[in-house]
Design an enzyme around this catalytic site. Structure first.
Site, PDB file in Angstrom:
ATOM      1  N   LYS A 173       1.086  -1.214   0.022  1.00  0.00           N
ATOM      2  CA  LYS A 173      -0.102  -0.478  -0.382  1.00  0.00           C
ATOM      3  C   LYS A 173       0.963   1.074  -0.201  1.00  0.00           C
ATOM      4  CE  LYS A 173      -1.904   1.684   3.828  1.00  0.00           C
ATOM      5  NZ  LYS A 173      -3.950   1.726   4.693  1.00  0.00           N
TER       6      LYS A 173
ATOM      7  N   ARG B 109     -10.024  -1.735   6.706  1.00  0.00           N
ATOM      8  CA  ARG B 109      -8.987  -3.019   7.436  1.00  0.00           C
ATOM      9  C   ARG B 109      -8.716  -2.745   9.110  1.00  0.00           C
ATOM     10  NH1 ARG B 109      -4.654  -0.424   8.752  1.00  0.00           N
ATOM     11  NH2 ARG B 109      -3.331  -0.539   7.175  1.00  0.00           N
TER      12      ARG B 109
ATOM     13  N   GLN C 225     -12.663   8.224  10.981  1.00  0.00           N
ATOM     14  CA  GLN C 225     -12.247   6.396  11.455  1.00  0.00           C
ATOM     15  C   GLN C 225     -13.568   6.403  12.212  1.00  0.00           C
ATOM     16  OE1 GLN C 225     -10.018   4.575   9.458  1.00  0.00           O
ATOM     17  NE2 GLN C 225      -8.623   5.938   8.607  1.00  0.00           N
TER      18      GLN C 225
ATOM     19  N   ASN D 123     -14.522  13.016  22.579  1.00  0.00           N
ATOM     20  CA  ASN D 123     -13.663  14.129  21.378  1.00  0.00           C
ATOM     21  C   ASN D 123     -12.915  15.435  22.227  1.00  0.00           C
ATOM     22  OD1 ASN D 123     -11.701  13.488  19.115  1.00  0.00           O
ATOM     23  ND2 ASN D 123     -14.012  15.323  17.916  1.00  0.00           N
TER      24      ASN D 123
ATOM     25  N   MET E   3      -6.422   2.317  18.889  1.00  0.00           N
ATOM     26  CA  MET E   3      -5.706   2.036  17.112  1.00  0.00           C
ATOM     27  C   MET E   3      -5.249   3.431  16.339  1.00  0.00           C
ATOM     28  SD  MET E   3      -7.564  -0.511  16.216  1.00  0.00           S
ATOM     29  CE  MET E   3      -7.673  -1.126  15.068  1.00  0.00           C
ATOM     30  N   GLY E   4      -4.980   4.460  17.395  1.00  0.00           N
ATOM     31  CA  GLY E   4      -4.496   6.059  17.045  1.00  0.00           C
ATOM     32  C   GLY E   4      -3.273   5.713  16.459  1.00  0.00           C
ATOM     33  N   THR E   5      -2.721   5.358  17.402  1.00  0.00           N
ATOM     34  CA  THR E   5      -1.827   5.108  17.066  1.00  0.00           C
ATOM     35  C   THR E   5      -0.990   4.619  16.243  1.00  0.00           C
ATOM     36  OG1 THR E   5      -1.298   6.495  19.833  1.00  0.00           O
ATOM     37  CG2 THR E   5       0.583   5.805  19.010  1.00  0.00           C
TER      38      THR E   5
ATOM     39  N   LYS F   1       3.200   9.574  18.536  1.00  0.00           N
ATOM     40  CA  LYS F   1       1.312   9.467  19.264  1.00  0.00           C
ATOM     41  C   LYS F   1       1.355   8.861  20.080  1.00  0.00           C
ATOM     42  CE  LYS F   1      -0.605  10.121  14.335  1.00  0.00           C
ATOM     43  NZ  LYS F   1      -1.318   9.692  13.369  1.00  0.00           N
TER      44      LYS F   1
HETATM   45  P1  NAD Z   1      -9.320  12.447  11.572  1.00  0.00           P
HETATM   46  O1  NAD Z   1      -7.893  13.958  11.528  1.00  0.00           O
HETATM   47  O2  NAD Z   1     -10.655  12.292  10.759  1.00  0.00           O
HETATM   48  O3  NAD Z   1      -9.570  12.707  13.140  1.00  0.00           O
HETATM   49  C1  NAD Z   1      -8.323  12.988  14.436  1.00  0.00           C
HETATM   50  C2  NAD Z   1      -9.118  12.784  15.952  1.00  0.00           C
HETATM   51  O4  NAD Z   1      -8.117  12.886  16.382  1.00  0.00           O
HETATM   52  C3  NAD Z   1     -10.174  13.629  15.969  1.00  0.00           C
HETATM   53  O5  NAD Z   1     -11.293  12.398  16.329  1.00  0.00           O
HETATM   54  C4  NAD Z   1      -9.824  15.133  16.730  1.00  0.00           C
HETATM   55  O6  NAD Z   1     -10.666  15.432  17.889  1.00  0.00           O
HETATM   56  C5  NAD Z   1      -8.647  13.937  17.658  1.00  0.00           C
HETATM   57  N1  NAD Z   1      -7.297  14.916  17.750  1.00  0.00           N
HETATM   58  C6  NAD Z   1      -7.552  15.545  17.612  1.00  0.00           C
HETATM   59  N2  NAD Z   1      -5.569  16.134  17.620  1.00  0.00           N
HETATM   60  C7  NAD Z   1      -6.066  16.068  19.115  1.00  0.00           C
HETATM   61  C8  NAD Z   1      -5.535  15.730  20.434  1.00  0.00           C
HETATM   62  N3  NAD Z   1      -4.584  16.727  20.784  1.00  0.00           N
HETATM   63  N4  NAD Z   1      -5.336  15.012  21.464  1.00  0.00           N
HETATM   64  C9  NAD Z   1      -6.770  14.041  21.299  1.00  0.00           C
HETATM   65  N5  NAD Z   1      -7.532  14.580  20.110  1.00  0.00           N
HETATM   66  C10 NAD Z   1      -6.980  14.515  19.504  1.00  0.00           C
HETATM   67  O7  NAD Z   1      -8.112  10.999  11.938  1.00  0.00           O
HETATM   68  P2  NAD Z   1      -8.816   9.502  11.609  1.00  0.00           P
HETATM   69  O8  NAD Z   1      -8.692   9.623  10.208  1.00  0.00           O
HETATM   70  O9  NAD Z   1      -9.927   9.485  12.543  1.00  0.00           O
HETATM   71  O10 NAD Z   1      -7.353   8.945  12.679  1.00  0.00           O
HETATM   72  C11 NAD Z   1      -6.933   8.938  13.647  1.00  0.00           C
HETATM   73  C12 NAD Z   1      -6.273   8.184  14.035  1.00  0.00           C
HETATM   74  O11 NAD Z   1      -5.935   6.905  13.110  1.00  0.00           O
HETATM   75  C13 NAD Z   1      -4.777   9.184  13.219  1.00  0.00           C
HETATM   76  O12 NAD Z   1      -3.652   8.910  14.387  1.00  0.00           O
HETATM   77  C14 NAD Z   1      -4.549   7.981  11.770  1.00  0.00           C
HETATM   78  O13 NAD Z   1      -2.846   8.047  11.806  1.00  0.00           O
HETATM   79  C15 NAD Z   1      -4.989   6.943  12.665  1.00  0.00           C
HETATM   80  N6  NAD Z   1      -4.817   5.230  12.567  1.00  0.00           N
HETATM   81  C16 NAD Z   1      -4.206   4.421  11.995  1.00  0.00           C
HETATM   82  C17 NAD Z   1      -5.227   3.029  12.152  1.00  0.00           C
HETATM   83  C18 NAD Z   1      -5.099   2.054  12.237  1.00  0.00           C
HETATM   84  O14 NAD Z   1      -4.691   0.393  11.199  1.00  0.00           O
HETATM   85  N7  NAD Z   1      -4.253   2.017  12.928  1.00  0.00           N
HETATM   86  C19 NAD Z   1      -5.172   3.070  10.479  1.00  0.00           C
HETATM   87  C20 NAD Z   1      -5.864   4.914   9.690  1.00  0.00           C
HETATM   88  C21 NAD Z   1      -5.667   6.179  10.720  1.00  0.00           C
END
Ligand code: NAD
Length: 321
Positions: A67, A110, A138, A159, A219-221, A226
């Site tokens: 990817k 996924r 996400q 949030n 899932m976000g980190t 991060k």
């Molecule tokens: P997005 O930009 O649409 O949303 C970001 C989210 O983070 C929002 O809820 C926002 O309010 C919050 N946020 C921003 N700054 C913040 C802070 N300082 N403290 C707390 N919350 C805060 O992003 P997304 O597309 O929903 O992706 C979210 C995360 O998931 C990203 O870090 C992305 O890289 C990650 N991600 C992980 C995978 C994986 O496989 N694990 C896959 C896709 C995305």
């Protein structure tokens, strides 16, 4: 070569199809028949973009490819998604390019499948309240997939930008479950399962806010630096992940690992639980934490399923290449 444009993906795969594909590839990773290649991620010095590749090979399904994707912060003003992904699949017998697919929806599906799998295998059977931290792109996919794993009757959500929570309220309403925006103390006190899906670089949820018996899917980190939850919470939990090497380097466990609060050897691949080689949760009072870092094999698994579906439905676009 087959082309599956981004616009066609939604009509080809359901969340359930993705769940099955990801469950199979996690199991293959734990059997060591599927492996991810080293991740490339670079700041390219143009358009403020981060760009890279995630790739791998599954010797069971013969999914081979990568990817290509990244983050273009200026895209939103152009009416485009900031995260841009494209999946390339190759024929494992010849090396010829087999397919090119839009990867944006595939990524969301996924990623949601991964946390849903962790809930299936690790959450308490009697889990009824789902906590959501994060309300970005996400999060809606995460919520939909999670709600299928237990008979949840309520969602509590927090949030950093509270105005974004409407997105989750709408999904909860569509799925027929109650929804309440709460502070993090209440979220931790009431939720049986907590999903974190933010782009934060500092912890939102603290160890003292989480009850015994909670399952967390962090899932976000997915990048160095991060962080969504306090390192002490990771240390207090039994930690499961998609891939241990990523968990301690770019995943939620990176901070606890760097501070010596958790040993690499203590982190369990979720595939080992799927395969029955690890029992998963062993007590109702145990805190379990899935560190979903996101691996290339996930992308290849759902992309392969999408190509098969496109062929079966007669909508695959074939070009000479
Ligand atoms: P997005 O930009 O649409 O949303 C970001 C989210 O983070 C929002 O809820 C926002 O309010 C919050 N946020 C921003 N700054 C913040 C802070 N300082 N403290 C707390 N919350 C805060 O992003 P997304 O597309 O929903 O992706 C979210 C995360 O998931 C990203 O870090 C992305 O890289 C990650 N991600 C992980 C995978 C994986 O496989 N694990 C896959 C896709 C995305």
């Amino acid at each position: 070569m087959i082309i599956v444009p981004e616009s066609a993906i939604a009509g080809l795969l359901t969340a359930d199809d993705c769940f099955t594909a990801i469950e199979q590839v996690f199991a293959a990773m734990a059997r060591k028949t599927a492996y991810n290649f080293p991740v490339i991620r670079e700041a390219i010095g143009h358009a403020d973009a981060l760009y890279g590749f995630k790739s791998g090979f599954d010797r069971e399904s013969l999914a081979l490819g990568l990817k290509s994707g990244g983050f273009w912060p200026g895209n939103a003003v152009k009416g485009l998604t900031n995260h841009q992904s494209t999946v390339f699949l190759f024929d494992a017998d010849t090396g010829r390019c087999r397919a090119v697919l839009g990867g944006n929806l595939l990524t969301a599906l996924r990623t949601a499948a991964a946390s849903a799998i962790s809930i299936k295998y690790l959450a308490r059977r009697d889990a009824r309240v789902l906590g959501m931290i994060g309300a970005g792109h996400q999060s809606a996919f995460q919520l939909r997939a999670a709600l299928k794993q237990r008979p949840f009757d309520r969602v509590v959500a927090w949030n950093y930008h509270p105005d974004m929570l409407d997105r989750l309220a709408q999904v909860a309403q569509e799925c027929g479950v109650g929804f309440e925006a709460v502070d993090l103390d209440r979220l931790g006190a009431e939720a049986d399962v907590i999903i974190t899906i933010t782009s934060s670089f500092s912890p939102s949820l603290m160890a003292a806010q989480v009850r015994p018996g909670t399952h967390l899917a962090c899932m976000g980190t997915d990048t160095k630096g991060k962080q969504e939850v306090e390192a002490e919470l990771v240390a207090a939990a039994t930690v499961f992940t998609d891939e241990v090497a990523q968990s301690i380097s770019i995943g939620e466990a990176q901070h606890a690992a760097a501070r010596g609060l958790i040993a690499e050897a203590a982190i369990v691949e979720i595939g080992a639980v799927i395969n029955g080689a690890h029992p998963g949760r062993t007590a109702d009072s145990e805190i379990t934490l899935f560190d979903g870092t996101g691996v290339g094999l996930q992308d290849l698994a759902v992309a392969s399923a999408a190509v098969e579906a496109a062929i079966a439905k007669g909508v695959a676009v074939e070009v000479d290449f």
